[in-house]
Design an enzyme around this catalytic site. Sequence first.
Site, PDB file in Angstrom:
ATOM      1  N   ARG A  76      -5.980   5.729  -7.503  1.00 31.32           N
ATOM      2  CA  ARG A  76      -5.871   7.181  -7.465  1.00 31.32           C
ATOM      3  C   ARG A  76      -6.055   7.777  -8.868  1.00 31.32           C
ATOM      4  O   ARG A  76      -6.755   8.781  -9.039  1.00 31.32           O
ATOM      5  CB  ARG A  76      -4.515   7.577  -6.862  1.00 31.32           C
ATOM      6  CG  ARG A  76      -4.373   7.093  -5.430  1.00 31.32           C
ATOM      7  CD  ARG A  76      -2.955   7.175  -4.906  1.00 31.32           C
ATOM      8  NE  ARG A  76      -2.513   8.537  -4.698  1.00 31.32           N
ATOM      9  CZ  ARG A  76      -1.404   8.867  -4.056  1.00 31.32           C
ATOM     10  NH1 ARG A  76      -0.624   7.910  -3.556  1.00 31.32           N
ATOM     11  NH2 ARG A  76      -1.049  10.119  -3.903  1.00 31.32           N
ATOM     12  N   LEU A  92       0.853  -1.191   0.000  1.00 28.22           N
ATOM     13  CA  LEU A  92       0.000   0.000   0.000  1.00 28.22           C
ATOM     14  C   LEU A  92       0.883   1.233   0.000  1.00 28.22           C
ATOM     15  O   LEU A  92       1.981   1.236   0.554  1.00 28.22           O
ATOM     16  CB  LEU A  92      -0.894   0.019   1.249  1.00 28.22           C
ATOM     17  CG  LEU A  92      -1.900  -1.120   1.414  1.00 28.22           C
ATOM     18  CD1 LEU A  92      -2.598  -1.003   2.765  1.00 28.22           C
ATOM     19  CD2 LEU A  92      -2.918  -1.117   0.290  1.00 28.22           C
ATOM     20  N   ASP A  93       0.401   2.319  -0.641  1.00 29.40           N
ATOM     21  CA  ASP A  93       1.124   3.586  -0.580  1.00 29.40           C
ATOM     22  C   ASP A  93       1.277   4.011   0.879  1.00 29.40           C
ATOM     23  O   ASP A  93       0.414   3.696   1.716  1.00 29.40           O
ATOM     24  CB  ASP A  93       0.350   4.673  -1.331  1.00 29.40           C
ATOM     25  CG  ASP A  93       0.321   4.433  -2.826  1.00 29.40           C
ATOM     26  OD1 ASP A  93       1.208   3.718  -3.324  1.00 29.40           O
ATOM     27  OD2 ASP A  93      -0.591   4.963  -3.490  1.00 29.40           O
ATOM     28  N   PRO A  94       2.333   4.768   1.202  1.00 32.15           N
ATOM     29  CA  PRO A  94       2.501   5.219   2.591  1.00 32.15           C
ATOM     30  C   PRO A  94       1.281   5.965   3.124  1.00 32.15           C
ATOM     31  O   PRO A  94       0.905   5.797   4.287  1.00 32.15           O
ATOM     32  CB  PRO A  94       3.725   6.137   2.515  1.00 32.15           C
ATOM     33  CG  PRO A  94       4.496   5.644   1.343  1.00 32.15           C
ATOM     34  CD  PRO A  94       3.466   5.186   0.348  1.00 32.15           C
ATOM     35  N   THR A 116      -1.817   5.564   2.328  1.00 33.74           N
ATOM     36  CA  THR A 116      -3.013   4.722   2.383  1.00 33.74           C
ATOM     37  C   THR A 116      -2.984   3.865   3.635  1.00 33.74           C
ATOM     38  O   THR A 116      -1.966   3.242   3.951  1.00 33.74           O
ATOM     39  CB  THR A 116      -3.086   3.813   1.144  1.00 33.74           C
ATOM     40  OG1 THR A 116      -3.058   4.617  -0.033  1.00 33.74           O
ATOM     41  CG2 THR A 116      -4.354   2.983   1.152  1.00 33.74           C
TER      42      THR A 116
END
Length: 550
Positions: free
Chosen positions: A498, A397-399, A401
């Site tokens: 996104r 996961l993106d930081p 998120t």
Amino acid sequence: MTYFEPQPAPAEVPERLTDPFAEGPPHPLARRAAEELKGFLRQGGLDLHALDAPGQGKMFGVLVVAAPDGRIGYLRGFSGMLDGRWRVDGFAPPLFDSIARDAFLPAGEAELRALGERHAELTEGAEPTALRASLAELTARHDAAMDGMRERHDANRGLRHDARQRLASREVSEEERQVALHSLAEESRADAAERQRLEVAHHQEREVLVSALRALDTERAGLEHLRAERSRQIWRRISESYVIPNARGESRTVGSLFAPEPPPGGAGDCAAPKLLAQAYRHGLRPLALAEFWWGASPLTGGRHAGAYYPACWSKCGGVLPYMLEGLSVELGSLPGAGPGPVEELRLLYEDAWLLVVDKPRGLLSLPGRHEPSRDSVLVRLQRRETKETGLQVVHALDPETSGLLLLARDPETHAALQRQFARREADRRFVAWLDGHVAGDQGVIELPLRPDREDRRRHLVDPLHGKRAVTGWRVAQRSGSRTRVSLWPHTWLPHQLRVHAAHPLGLGAPITGDRLYGGDDARLMLHAEAVTFIHPHTGERVELECHAPF
């Protein structure tokens, strides 16, 4: 420079320059300056009609600075050229040495134009056009001649067939029959020989025109190679004309900053480098930077008028670190994200083969390749027990998120789980708030994605070169100007959710707080809410849910 009126209180002024690469909203003073610039642009302070054309928008920027007398103000800048001009009153000038540039660039550009004009002549000029027309006319004439001969030969073939039939039904001697058959065979060979002679004659006629066109193609290919080589040579000289200063009073050329590779096109032309150089030139101390997009969005999407974006890594990543040497900079900060450590992990499921955690916002899933000990989910779990050396994240996961993160304890389990997601035997559900109204209640988005070569952190929609990316969605709630949606990624590409949310051909509404693709709030409102899979070892169906904190 434009001074703030009234002057900000000392507590409002940052002690160090804010990180130009940081995600999140700009510093309040930088935002104040940027909003003043936006007001100036809205009021027609410049002729910006060209920026409203599809794909023609551009980045503007402001740099908050402290003057030697302590007063606080800001500088204004834009990327590249504005209305065909490098220099516009009231904005930071370009970084190249105009005298050095003018010494070679006009002649170089004239040479490239001449090569381009000759290339156009060889492609669509009078000579190739006439040759192609003559070849088309000749081909049509040849085709008509071949059709006429073919019809005549078909008729001859029919006559020979009838003659053989009559010969078979008559009482004639064997010698007479053989003579007649030989004569018919000679006629057949004569037709074949005629066809061959005509084909040879046609080929020889065509070859005159084809050879002439081939010679033009050869010259055109040589021109393309020469033009490309001269373009590279000119760009190398252009890059040497860019003088990049830093806060210690030193300077280097943009070419040396990217060596041994050539610098990317436009390196040094972004707003941020221009603004920093202007500050150094006038003895001003940089304090905070803000850059925003103005005008029509790029054709590939990902930029929205008025939205704030950090400095790009593809161009500024090789320039700004050098320019910041000698300054006190908040590198690695996230302005507006809030102070304090990242929350602790919450373990939701664990057995001998896998585990699932609730990842807090702001924490990396994996450490960087060059920072193996940097704080992340994987590092925290490995520190928990020495036996966790084989842990692998199934899908990072993106930081920014938050939510459910699935990890495997061995390669076999990791591969089995990834296969389930690839085959859609496993499922993930995300929840997000979007800035804007979404038309419809549910659907599927299929927009292929590729990395943005201009900014390696971002991804773009590209129908030609992008990888397949599919997202299911359903509206969960509408509240004022925002829409809450559930998202199901059927594929798993970086930033898929996104981009699919923000792009006009997707939902057309960026995720709240998504500074890369349109939002400017401090928090990214994207949460991995649920995961469902078949346990690779027990065969049981595992369903886990973790409600969003927003």
